[in-house]
Design a protein around this motif. Structure first.
Motif, mmCIF file in Angstrom:
data_model
loop_
_atom_site.group_PDB
_atom_site.id
_atom_site.type_symbol
_atom_site.label_atom_id
_atom_site.label_comp_id
_atom_site.label_asym_id
_atom_site.label_seq_id
_atom_site.Cartn_x
_atom_site.Cartn_y
_atom_site.Cartn_z
ATOM 1 N N CYS A 87 0.839 -1.196 0.000
ATOM 2 C CA CYS A 87 0.000 0.000 0.000
ATOM 3 C C CYS A 87 0.880 1.254 0.000
ATOM 4 N N CYS B 79 0.009 3.278 3.587
ATOM 5 C CA CYS B 79 0.393 2.809 4.920
ATOM 6 C C CYS B 79 1.423 1.689 4.864
ATOM 7 N N SER C 20 1.230 -1.282 4.072
ATOM 8 C CA SER C 20 0.763 -2.620 4.390
ATOM 9 C C SER C 20 1.004 -3.558 3.212
ATOM 10 N N CYS D 142 -6.268 -1.644 -0.325
ATOM 11 C CA CYS D 142 -5.611 -1.935 0.953
ATOM 12 C C CYS D 142 -6.680 -2.076 2.020
ATOM 13 N N CYS E 99 -6.022 0.385 5.482
ATOM 14 C CA CYS E 99 -6.404 1.800 5.581
ATOM 15 C C CYS E 99 -7.478 2.175 4.562
HETATM 16 ZN ZN LIG Z 1 -2.976 0.991 3.369
#
Ligand SMILES: [Zn+2]
Length: 113
Positions: free
Chosen positions: A7, A10, A12, A24, A27
């Protein structure tokens, strides 16, 4: 094994593909593969207060007195700003003004000369 990008918001790694979108779940950010290379944003058209399209290197003049953030200085109406550079964001013009130095302006407060 598919390699999905992390992502961009964030970082991720638990992202998944949804058609043309990457999503994602951490978030809730969604993006497309193209937007990973931010080059497309350079195409954004920036216009002055009269609706004329501005380009890098243009000379503009200020159409209202502008307070300089963090100082008591004011850029007077009619001030000429040479050789502007267009950037993204809220203040979309990067420039240098004699006596003030490098600064950012909003295109809505200038007009092309
Ligand atoms: Zn994210």
């Amino acid at each position: 094994m598919s390699s999905l990008p992390n992502c961009p918001k964030c970082s991720s790694e638990y992202t998944y593909e949804d058609g043309l979108l990457f999503v994602c779940p951490v978030c809730a950010y969604e993006w497309t593969a193209e937007s990973e290379t931010n080059s497309l944003e350079d195409e954004k058209v920036i216009k002055d207060s009269n609706g004329n399209v501005l380009t890098d290197g243009d000379t503009v003049s200020v159409i209202k007195d502008l307070k300089v953030k963090g100082t008591s200085s004011v850029i007077k109406i009619g001030t000429k700003v040479k050789n502007i550079r267009l950037v993204g964001g809220d203040h979309d013009i990067d420039c240098k003004i004699d006596g003030f130095g490098a600064m950012k302006l909003k295109s809505e407060f200038v007009k092309k000369v």
